[in-house]
Design a protein around this motif. Structure first.
Motif, short mmCIF file in Angstrom:
data_model
loop_
_atom_site.label_atom_id
_atom_site.label_comp_id
_atom_site.label_asym_id
_atom_site.label_seq_id
_atom_site.Cartn_x
_atom_site.Cartn_y
_atom_site.Cartn_z
N ASP A 173 -13.49 28.15 68.09
CA ASP A 173 -14.98 27.55 68.66
C ASP A 173 -15.68 26.71 67.74
OD1 ASP A 173 -16.81 27.80 70.72
OD2 ASP A 173 -17.99 29.35 69.75
N ILE A 174 -15.91 27.15 66.52
CA ILE A 174 -16.72 26.43 65.70
C ILE A 174 -15.96 25.02 65.34
CG2 ILE A 174 -17.30 26.32 63.17
CD1 ILE A 174 -17.49 29.35 63.29
N TYR A 175 -14.59 24.98 65.07
CA TYR A 175 -14.11 23.61 65.02
C TYR A 175 -14.06 22.53 66.19
CZ TYR A 175 -10.41 20.40 63.90
OH TYR A 175 -9.65 19.15 63.81
N ARG A 176 -14.23 22.98 67.32
CA ARG A 176 -14.33 22.57 68.48
C ARG A 176 -15.89 21.92 68.70
NH1 ARG A 176 -16.69 23.81 73.14
NH2 ARG A 176 -16.97 26.04 72.65
N LYS A 177 -16.96 22.85 68.22
CA LYS A 177 -18.14 22.39 68.39
C LYS A 177 -18.35 21.21 67.30
CE LYS A 177 -20.19 26.52 69.93
NZ LYS A 177 -21.10 27.75 69.89
N ALA A 178 -17.68 21.37 66.12
CA ALA A 178 -17.66 20.41 65.02
C ALA A 178 -17.19 19.22 65.25
CB ALA A 178 -17.32 21.01 63.67
N ALA A 179 -16.08 18.94 66.03
CA ALA A 179 -15.51 17.80 66.60
C ALA A 179 -16.21 17.04 67.31
CB ALA A 179 -13.92 18.33 67.11
N MET A 180 -16.73 18.04 68.32
CA MET A 180 -17.84 17.21 69.60
C MET A 180 -18.92 16.63 68.82
SD MET A 180 -16.27 17.21 72.22
CE MET A 180 -17.54 16.70 73.31
N ILE A 181 -19.65 17.22 67.85
CA ILE A 181 -20.79 16.70 67.20
C ILE A 181 -20.24 15.49 66.43
CG2 ILE A 181 -22.32 17.04 65.03
CD1 ILE A 181 -22.51 19.90 66.05
N CYS A 182 -19.23 15.36 65.78
CA CYS A 182 -18.59 14.07 65.19
C CYS A 182 -18.29 13.10 65.95
CB CYS A 182 -17.46 14.62 64.32
SG CYS A 182 -16.67 13.33 63.23
N LEU A 183 -17.71 13.33 66.97
CA LEU A 183 -17.36 12.21 68.06
C LEU A 183 -18.87 11.81 68.57
CD1 LEU A 183 -14.43 13.92 70.02
CD2 LEU A 183 -14.32 11.87 68.37
N GLU A 184 -19.86 12.38 68.90
CA GLU A 184 -21.14 11.97 69.37
C GLU A 184 -21.51 11.20 68.22
OE1 GLU A 184 -23.34 15.36 70.54
OE2 GLU A 184 -22.07 15.82 72.30
N CYS A 185 -21.65 11.37 67.11
CA CYS A 185 -22.23 10.63 65.86
C CYS A 185 -21.53 9.11 65.84
CB CYS A 185 -22.02 11.42 64.56
SG CYS A 185 -22.88 12.82 64.22
#
Length: 40
Positions: free
Chosen positions: A24-36
């Motif tokens: 769950d944490i990895y998924r959230k971090a990946a989404m934040i990175c992609l949004e950046c």
């Protein structure tokens, strides 16, 4: 003093892995990175 901080940090990581929250944490971090970078 830093050794105590590292030990506490590792303990919290182990608790997170034990509770199966890593994915769950990895998924959230990946989404934040992609949004950046503008992909997500």
């Amino acid at each position: 003093m830093w050794l105590a901080g590292v030990t506490i940090g590792v303990a919290f990581l182990m608790v997170g892995l034990w509770q199966d929250q890593f994915a769950d944490i990895y998924r959230k971090a990946a989404m934040i990175c992609l949004e950046c970078i503008g992909i997500g």
